[in-house]
Design a protein around this motif. Sequence first.
Motif, PDB file in Angstrom:
ATOM      1  N   VAL A  89       0.855  -1.182   0.000  1.00 19.23           N
ATOM      2  CA  VAL A  89       0.000   0.000   0.000  1.00 19.23           C
ATOM      3  C   VAL A  89       0.891   1.231   0.000  1.00 19.23           C
ATOM      4  CG1 VAL A  89      -1.857   1.227   1.169  1.00 19.23           C
ATOM      5  CG2 VAL A  89      -1.736  -1.275   1.298  1.00 19.23           C
ATOM      6  N   GLY A  90       0.920   1.937  -1.113  1.00 20.44           N
ATOM      7  CA  GLY A  90       1.765   3.117  -1.247  1.00 20.44           C
ATOM      8  C   GLY A  90       2.974   2.832  -2.120  1.00 20.44           C
ATOM      9  N   SER A  91       3.286   3.768  -3.024  1.00 21.28           N
ATOM     10  CA  SER A  91       4.357   3.534  -4.003  1.00 21.28           C
ATOM     11  C   SER A  91       5.521   4.488  -3.823  1.00 21.28           C
ATOM     12  CB  SER A  91       3.804   3.661  -5.428  1.00 21.28           C
ATOM     13  OG  SER A  91       3.474   5.017  -5.712  1.00 21.28           O
ATOM     14  N   GLY A  92       5.872   4.815  -2.572  1.00 17.79           N
ATOM     15  CA  GLY A  92       7.112   5.548  -2.337  1.00 17.79           C
ATOM     16  C   GLY A  92       8.311   4.684  -2.701  1.00 17.79           C
ATOM     17  N   ILE A  93       9.504   5.261  -2.608  1.00 20.13           N
ATOM     18  CA  ILE A  93      10.714   4.514  -2.960  1.00 20.13           C
ATOM     19  C   ILE A  93      10.813   3.227  -2.146  1.00 20.13           C
ATOM     20  CG2 ILE A  93      13.233   4.551  -2.889  1.00 20.13           C
ATOM     21  CD1 ILE A  93      12.157   6.186  -5.148  1.00 20.13           C
ATOM     22  N   GLY A  94      10.451   3.285  -0.845  1.00 20.13           N
ATOM     23  CA  GLY A  94      10.503   2.085  -0.018  1.00 20.13           C
ATOM     24  C   GLY A  94       9.528   1.019  -0.487  1.00 20.13           C
ATOM     25  N   GLY A  95       8.299   1.419  -0.795  1.00 14.33           N
ATOM     26  CA  GLY A  95       7.302   0.464  -1.256  1.00 14.33           C
ATOM     27  C   GLY A  95       7.662  -0.164  -2.583  1.00 14.33           C
ATOM     28  N   LEU A  96       8.158   0.654  -3.509  1.00 16.28           N
ATOM     29  CA  LEU A  96       8.568   0.131  -4.815  1.00 16.28           C
ATOM     30  C   LEU A  96       9.770  -0.805  -4.689  1.00 16.28           C
ATOM     31  CD1 LEU A  96       8.218   3.337  -7.046  1.00 16.28           C
ATOM     32  CD2 LEU A  96       6.658   1.387  -6.938  1.00 16.28           C
TER      33      LEU A  96
END
Length: 503
Positions: free
Chosen positions: A70-77
């Motif tokens: 849930v969420g596509s920040g650098i960490g999520g990606l």
Amino acid sequence: MIIMVFLSFLLLFGIPTLLNGLVLSPNLSSHLVPLTLRSNPQSQIFARAHELENAPFDESTQHSFDAIIVGSGIGGLSCAALLSHFGYSVAVFESHYMPGGAAHGFSVYNKDIGGMFKFDTGPSFFSGLNSDFPAKSSNPLRAILDILGEEVKCVPYTTFGLKFPEGDFLHSPKFGLSGGVIDAVSGSSGVDQWENLMRAIETLACAVDAMPTAALRSDAGVFLTTAQFLPNFAKTNPIENLKLTSPFSRIIDGAGVTDRFIKNWLDLLCFCLSGVPSDGTITAEMAMMMGEFYDDDAIVDCPIGGAKSIVDALVRGIEKNGGYVYCNSHVEEICIENGQALGIRLKKNPDQLISAKKGVISNISIWDLMNTGIVDTNHFPDSFVSKRKATPECPSFMHLHVGFEMTKHELQRLQAHYIYLDDWASGITDEENCALVSIPSVHDDTLAPDGYAVLHVYTPATERFERWENVKRNSPEYDALKEERSKFLWNVLESIIPDIRKR
């Protein structure tokens, strides 16, 4: 004549960090990445570019994945890309129309010029990404890109500008050496103190390099992923290694640094990198970053295409291994039953459960996770919830994005970055005292039409959001407040490009 201007606010309510327990599955984790709000352009001659965007989730497609992020920040990606690489079925769900979180970019087409201007919304200072240079084990993002076989094309450079009360300087790896900035400001005594500090950091940097960041995790599996690297610590001092978790200010004091300019600079550097001065920044982070800045071969990277090129590389890594990134797909609920995260429900179709066989990973802010109802906090221990809700908030970033006329010859006289500080005595956290300027067009001519350039100048987490939260966006009051609060940023720009308003 200025071609275009945007004022935006990055609402950073905490420091990017690995948060134990935010993962609703015991063996998966990701980084917290800040959120952003951007004001709408007012001029009628600009049009938002129709870029290639990841499509929203289609209810007629797959409804079950091994892992959902849930969420596509650098960490999520990054999390999704690694899981996809190692054979898990993965889907990332993002509310925004583009992936990347604070690192996404936006483009504006100018009808009069017939050209596109590309802007970053957040991070603009990068190191260790350039695949033309050896990777460092302490750089987790580069390690992930190498695992994925994805490259981010970069232009290396070694200097950036400093505009301080003491004068204008050029920062380089020789900053603390004879003939460098410290020598110019503090003389030989300052150089000696800097050398003592760098000797102390060298020992700590060896400990940081001994363990690749990507091997660390928050569960019992850490013994499996770190075991192969433990022999590296045989060459390090175990007592010194304990200092890595202490505030960096202790290392500064322990090295005998008393020079006021050096201490001011290190506080500012810590603040720019982590959002807090040296007494709130852990030594491990600075042990890594001081090497990135002051090793003999230290370079800074300008990614071609801006921060968006990093996001694009991670998205490619996800999709080429069968993973999905769905934008315009707001997650309404993370579903938990009997202590297990079963999946998610989207706002546009709350009756449909999208299941996660292995787990759900949260890459949204801790406040959004705990306070918006996206997850039922009754499933967690009270101490767990209260501790996370007590995570302190920090002020906001305020950005001014500008497209302007400038020849390549003129750009060559500029630096790609400047750090501006008006008055040390006022403190680095004071409003309208410090600003960072990014002019990526100095190294990257793909961001604007020929004869034009882009920049953004921003305050580093010093803008108080309280004055904004009750003002209606796009109202006359909102526009007036933007005009007032941007004056400081314009003044900073004029100290670098005196006729910027005419361009």
